[in-house]
Motif scaffolding. Structure first.
Motif, PDB file in Angstrom:
ATOM      1  N   LEU A  65     124.888  66.278  63.357  1.00  0.00           N
ATOM      2  CA  LEU A  65     124.319  65.937  64.661  1.00  0.00           C
ATOM      3  C   LEU A  65     122.836  65.565  64.603  1.00  0.00           C
ATOM      4  O   LEU A  65     122.262  65.159  65.614  1.00  0.00           O
ATOM      5  CB  LEU A  65     124.498  67.120  65.626  1.00  0.00           C
ATOM      6  N   MET A  66     122.222  65.687  63.437  1.00  0.00           N
ATOM      7  CA  MET A  66     120.799  65.385  63.294  1.00  0.00           C
ATOM      8  C   MET A  66     120.513  63.924  63.630  1.00  0.00           C
ATOM      9  O   MET A  66     121.331  63.034  63.351  1.00  0.00           O
ATOM     10  CB  MET A  66     120.355  65.682  61.855  1.00  0.00           C
ATOM     11  N   SER A  67     119.374  63.662  64.226  1.00  0.00           N
ATOM     12  CA  SER A  67     119.006  62.294  64.597  1.00  0.00           C
ATOM     13  C   SER A  67     118.805  61.430  63.355  1.00  0.00           C
ATOM     14  O   SER A  67     118.542  61.931  62.259  1.00  0.00           O
ATOM     15  CB  SER A  67     117.713  62.298  65.416  1.00  0.00           C
ATOM     16  N   THR A  68     118.914  60.120  63.547  1.00  0.00           N
ATOM     17  CA  THR A  68     118.701  59.182  62.447  1.00  0.00           C
ATOM     18  C   THR A  68     117.306  59.343  61.863  1.00  0.00           C
ATOM     19  O   THR A  68     117.126  59.386  60.647  1.00  0.00           O
ATOM     20  CB  THR A  68     118.901  57.739  62.942  1.00  0.00           C
ATOM     21  N   ARG A  69     116.311  59.404  62.729  1.00  0.00           N
ATOM     22  CA  ARG A  69     114.925  59.523  62.266  1.00  0.00           C
ATOM     23  C   ARG A  69     114.726  60.757  61.400  1.00  0.00           C
ATOM     24  O   ARG A  69     114.170  60.693  60.301  1.00  0.00           O
ATOM     25  CB  ARG A  69     113.976  59.588  63.464  1.00  0.00           C
ATOM     26  N   ASP A  70     115.202  61.906  61.897  1.00  0.00           N
ATOM     27  CA  ASP A  70     114.985  63.151  61.162  1.00  0.00           C
ATOM     28  C   ASP A  70     115.765  63.178  59.851  1.00  0.00           C
ATOM     29  O   ASP A  70     115.282  63.694  58.836  1.00  0.00           O
ATOM     30  CB  ASP A  70     115.373  64.345  62.027  1.00  0.00           C
ATOM     31  N   THR A  71     116.983  62.627  59.845  1.00  0.00           N
ATOM     32  CA  THR A  71     117.759  62.595  58.606  1.00  0.00           C
ATOM     33  C   THR A  71     117.059  61.758  57.552  1.00  0.00           C
ATOM     34  O   THR A  71     116.989  62.149  56.375  1.00  0.00           O
ATOM     35  CB  THR A  71     119.172  62.044  58.863  1.00  0.00           C
ATOM     36  N   LEU A  72     116.519  60.612  57.954  1.00  0.00           N
ATOM     37  CA  LEU A  72     115.831  59.743  57.003  1.00  0.00           C
ATOM     38  C   LEU A  72     114.544  60.379  56.486  1.00  0.00           C
ATOM     39  O   LEU A  72     114.262  60.346  55.275  1.00  0.00           O
ATOM     40  CB  LEU A  72     115.526  58.392  57.651  1.00  0.00           C
ATOM     41  N   ILE A  73     113.757  60.966  57.385  1.00  0.00           N
ATOM     42  CA  ILE A  73     112.494  61.581  56.963  1.00  0.00           C
ATOM     43  C   ILE A  73     112.759  62.771  56.042  1.00  0.00           C
ATOM     44  O   ILE A  73     112.149  62.899  54.967  1.00  0.00           O
ATOM     45  CB  ILE A  73     111.667  62.037  58.188  1.00  0.00           C
ATOM     46  N   ARG A  74     113.679  63.623  56.439  1.00  0.00           N
ATOM     47  CA  ARG A  74     113.972  64.805  55.626  1.00  0.00           C
ATOM     48  C   ARG A  74     114.629  64.411  54.309  1.00  0.00           C
ATOM     49  O   ARG A  74     114.388  65.045  53.275  1.00  0.00           O
ATOM     50  CB  ARG A  74     114.855  65.770  56.416  1.00  0.00           C
ATOM     51  N   GLY A  75     115.449  63.377  54.333  1.00  0.00           N
ATOM     52  CA  GLY A  75     116.043  62.882  53.100  1.00  0.00           C
ATOM     53  C   GLY A  75     114.998  62.285  52.174  1.00  0.00           C
ATOM     54  O   GLY A  75     115.028  62.507  50.958  1.00  0.00           O
ATOM     55  N   TYR A  76     114.063  61.530  52.747  1.00  0.00           N
ATOM     56  CA  TYR A  76     112.995  60.931  51.943  1.00  0.00           C
ATOM     57  C   TYR A  76     112.176  62.004  51.237  1.00  0.00           C
ATOM     58  O   TYR A  76     111.947  61.946  50.023  1.00  0.00           O
ATOM     59  CB  TYR A  76     112.088  60.078  52.831  1.00  0.00           C
ATOM     60  N   MET A  77     111.747  62.993  51.994  1.00  0.00           N
ATOM     61  CA  MET A  77     110.916  64.042  51.411  1.00  0.00           C
ATOM     62  C   MET A  77     111.707  64.910  50.433  1.00  0.00           C
ATOM     63  O   MET A  77     111.181  65.353  49.410  1.00  0.00           O
ATOM     64  CB  MET A  77     110.313  64.905  52.520  1.00  0.00           C
ATOM     65  N   GLY A  78     112.990  65.140  50.739  1.00  0.00           N
ATOM     66  CA  GLY A  78     113.817  65.902  49.816  1.00  0.00           C
ATOM     67  C   GLY A  78     113.950  65.191  48.480  1.00  0.00           C
ATOM     68  O   GLY A  78     113.784  65.792  47.412  1.00  0.00           O
ATOM     69  N   GLY A  79     114.226  63.882  48.518  1.00  0.00           N
ATOM     70  CA  GLY A  79     114.346  63.113  47.290  1.00  0.00           C
ATOM     71  C   GLY A  79     113.041  63.057  46.520  1.00  0.00           C
ATOM     72  O   GLY A  79     113.025  63.162  45.286  1.00  0.00           O
ATOM     73  N   ALA A  80     111.937  62.903  47.223  1.00  0.00           N
ATOM     74  CA  ALA A  80     110.637  62.802  46.556  1.00  0.00           C
ATOM     75  C   ALA A  80     110.233  64.115  45.893  1.00  0.00           C
ATOM     76  O   ALA A  80     109.816  64.133  44.729  1.00  0.00           O
ATOM     77  CB  ALA A  80     109.578  62.366  47.569  1.00  0.00           C
ATOM     78  N   ILE A  81     110.360  65.213  46.597  1.00  0.00           N
ATOM     79  CA  ILE A  81     109.919  66.496  46.045  1.00  0.00           C
ATOM     80  C   ILE A  81     110.820  66.948  44.901  1.00  0.00           C
ATOM     81  O   ILE A  81     110.347  67.451  43.875  1.00  0.00           O
ATOM     82  CB  ILE A  81     109.845  67.558  47.153  1.00  0.00           C
ATOM     83  N   LEU A  82     112.136  66.752  45.061  1.00  0.00           N
ATOM     84  CA  LEU A  82     113.042  67.124  43.974  1.00  0.00           C
ATOM     85  C   LEU A  82     112.721  66.338  42.710  1.00  0.00           C
ATOM     86  O   LEU A  82     112.695  66.908  41.603  1.00  0.00           O
ATOM     87  CB  LEU A  82     114.494  66.863  44.379  1.00  0.00           C
ATOM     88  N   THR A  83     112.467  65.053  42.845  1.00  0.00           N
ATOM     89  CA  THR A  83     112.249  64.233  41.656  1.00  0.00           C
ATOM     90  C   THR A  83     110.858  64.421  41.063  1.00  0.00           C
ATOM     91  O   THR A  83     110.671  64.225  39.856  1.00  0.00           O
ATOM     92  CB  THR A  83     112.527  62.751  41.965  1.00  0.00           C
ATOM     93  N   LEU A  84     109.898  64.831  41.857  1.00  0.00           N
ATOM     94  CA  LEU A  84     108.615  65.246  41.280  1.00  0.00           C
ATOM     95  C   LEU A  84     108.831  66.463  40.384  1.00  0.00           C
ATOM     96  O   LEU A  84     108.224  66.588  39.314  1.00  0.00           O
ATOM     97  CB  LEU A  84     107.605  65.561  42.385  1.00  0.00           C
ATOM     98  N   GLY A  85     109.710  67.359  40.831  1.00  0.00           N
ATOM     99  CA  GLY A  85     110.062  68.498  39.996  1.00  0.00           C
ATOM    100  C   GLY A  85     110.738  68.064  38.706  1.00  0.00           C
ATOM    101  O   GLY A  85     110.504  68.640  37.637  1.00  0.00           O
ATOM    102  N   ALA A  86     111.578  67.025  38.793  1.00  0.00           N
ATOM    103  CA  ALA A  86     112.240  66.508  37.594  1.00  0.00           C
ATOM    104  C   ALA A  86     111.227  65.886  36.641  1.00  0.00           C
ATOM    105  O   ALA A  86     111.301  66.081  35.419  1.00  0.00           O
ATOM    106  CB  ALA A  86     113.304  65.487  37.988  1.00  0.00           C
ATOM    107  N   ALA A  87     110.266  65.125  37.180  1.00  0.00           N
ATOM    108  CA  ALA A  87     109.221  64.535  36.349  1.00  0.00           C
ATOM    109  C   ALA A  87     108.414  65.622  35.652  1.00  0.00           C
ATOM    110  O   ALA A  87     108.068  65.513  34.465  1.00  0.00           O
ATOM    111  CB  ALA A  87     108.313  63.648  37.207  1.00  0.00           C
ATOM    112  N   PHE A  88     108.128  66.678  36.377  1.00  0.00           N
ATOM    113  CA  PHE A  88     107.408  67.828  35.830  1.00  0.00           C
ATOM    114  C   PHE A  88     108.191  68.457  34.690  1.00  0.00           C
ATOM    115  O   PHE A  88     107.657  68.729  33.607  1.00  0.00           O
ATOM    116  CB  PHE A  88     107.174  68.832  36.962  1.00  0.00           C
TER     117      PHE A  88
END
Length: 295
Positions: free
Chosen positions: A22-45
Motif C-alpha cells: 500500500l506504500m505510495s509510489t514516491r515513498d517506495t522509490l525513495i526508500r528503494g533508492y536509499m536501500g540500494g545505495a546504502i547496501l551497496t556502499l556496504g558491499a564496496a566496503f
C-alpha cells in the motif's frame, strides 16, 4: 534482550507485507533508492577490506553494516518485498492483490537499481581517479567478480544456471531471515545482532543477492570487465531475482506463516480406562473417550 514471540512475529510480517503493497509510489522509490545505495556502499566496503587485507572473512564480518543501517532507517530492499508482500495476499488483507504486489516489486526494483547504479558510478570514479588511470586493486577485484559470476556460470551451461539459481535461493533464505529476525527484537543493539548473523553468512558463502549484484556488475562493466550487459542479465541478475523470490517466499515467509499464523490444532492428551496415556489428533479421539474429553 527484548523478544517477540513467533506467533506475534507472524502477524507483524503480514502487516509489514500489507504496508509495503500500500506504500505510495514516491515513498517506495525513495526508500528503494536509499536501500540500494546504502547496501551497496556496504558491499564496496566489504570488497575493499577483503582485497586490502587478503581476508575474505573480515569483509564478510563487516558487510552487514550497510544492511543494518538501511533497515534501521526504514529503507527498502527488493528481497524483503519478495518475502513479506505475498503473506498479505495469502491472508487476504484489504487492498492487497496480485497486481498490487507486482507494482510494489517493480517500483522497489527500480529504486534499488537506481541507488546501486549511483554507487557503481561513484566507485568507478573513485577507483580510477575519474577514469584517468587504471583501476585500483579493489577495482580490479570488482571486475574479476563480475567476470567470474557471469561468464564463469555460463561455462558450466545448465549446471551453472542451476548453481546460480540455487545460490539466489540460499541468499534470500538468509537475508530475509535477517529481516524478520529484526522484527523479533525491540532495541537497536538486539536488532543489529540478529541481522548481522545471517547476512554475514550469505556474503561469505558467495550467495547471489539481486540488489548487491546491481552494484557489482555495473561497476565491473564501467571498469572494463570482460563480460557484457546481456551476460549480466542472463547469467546473473534474472536467475538471481528468481532464486531470491523462491528462497524468500518458500523458506522464510510461508514456513513462518504456515506454522505460526495458521497453526494446526494440537494433539489431545488422553488416558485410556487402563490408565495408559496417549495423544491423538482432535478429530481422531476414540469414541469411548470422546464424551469424557468433551466434559
Amino acid at each position: 534482550m527484548s523478544y517477540v514471540k513467533p506467533a506475534d512475529l507472524a502477524q507483524s510480517m503480514i502487516e509489514a507485507g500489507q504496508s509495503k503493497v500500500l506504500m505510495s509510489t514516491r515513498d517506495t522509490l525513495i526508500r528503494g533508492y536509499m536501500g540500494g545505495a546504502i547496501l551497496t556502499l556496504g558491499a564496496a566496503f566489504a570488497v575493499t577490506v577483503s582485497t586490502q587485507t587478503g581476508e575474505p572473512l573480515l569483509g564478510a564480518i563487516l558487510f552487514p553494516v550497510g544492511f543494518i543501517l538501511l533497515y534501521l532507517m526504514g529503507f527498502e530492499l527488493l528481497t524483503g518485498f519478495f518475502t513479506l508482500t505475498p503473506l498479505a495476499l495469502i491472508d487476504k488483507r484489504p487492498g492487497v492483490n496480485f497486481a498490487g504486489i507486482m507494482r510494489s516489486w517493480g517500483l522497489v526494483f527500480v529504486g534499488n537499481f537506481a541507488g546501486a547504479f549511483t554507487v557503481a558510478v561513484a566507485m568507478a570514479i573513485y577507483f580510477t581517479y575519474g577514469f584517468t588511470s587504471e583501476p585500483s586493486a579493489v577495482g580490479v577485484a570488482l571486475s574479476e567478480i563480475g567476470h567470474g559470476r557471469t561468464v564463469g556460470y555460463a561455462e558450466h551451461g545448465a549446471g551453472g544456471m542451476l548453481t546460480l539459481f540455487t545460490r539466489g535461493v540460499l541468499c534470500n533464505w538468509m537475508v530475509s531471515t535477517g529481516v524478520i529476525a529484526a522484527m523479533m527484537a525491540k532495541d537497536v543493539v538486539s536488532k543489529a545482532l540478529v541481522m548481522w548473523m545471517p547476512v554475514m553468512l550469505f556474503f561469505y558463502m558467495g550467495f547471489e543477492h539481486s540488489v548487491v549484484n546491481m552494484f557489482l556488475f555495473p561497476t565491473g562493466l564501467l571498469l572494463g570487465a570482460d563480460f557484457t550487459i546481456s551476460d549480466y542479465l542472463i547469467w546473473n541478475e534474472i536467475p538471481t531475482v528468481l532464486g531470491n523470490i523462491v528462497g524468500g517466499i518458500t523458506f522464510v515467509g510461508l514456513t513462518i506463516y504456515a506454522t505460526h499464523a495458521r497453526t494446526a490444532p494440537k494433539r489431545v492428551a488422553l488416558t485410556r480406562p487402563n490408565g495408559k496415556r496417549f495423544a491423538a489428533h482432535h478429530t481422531r479421539i476414540p469414541a469411548g473417550l470422546l464424551e469424557e474429553h468433551t466434559h
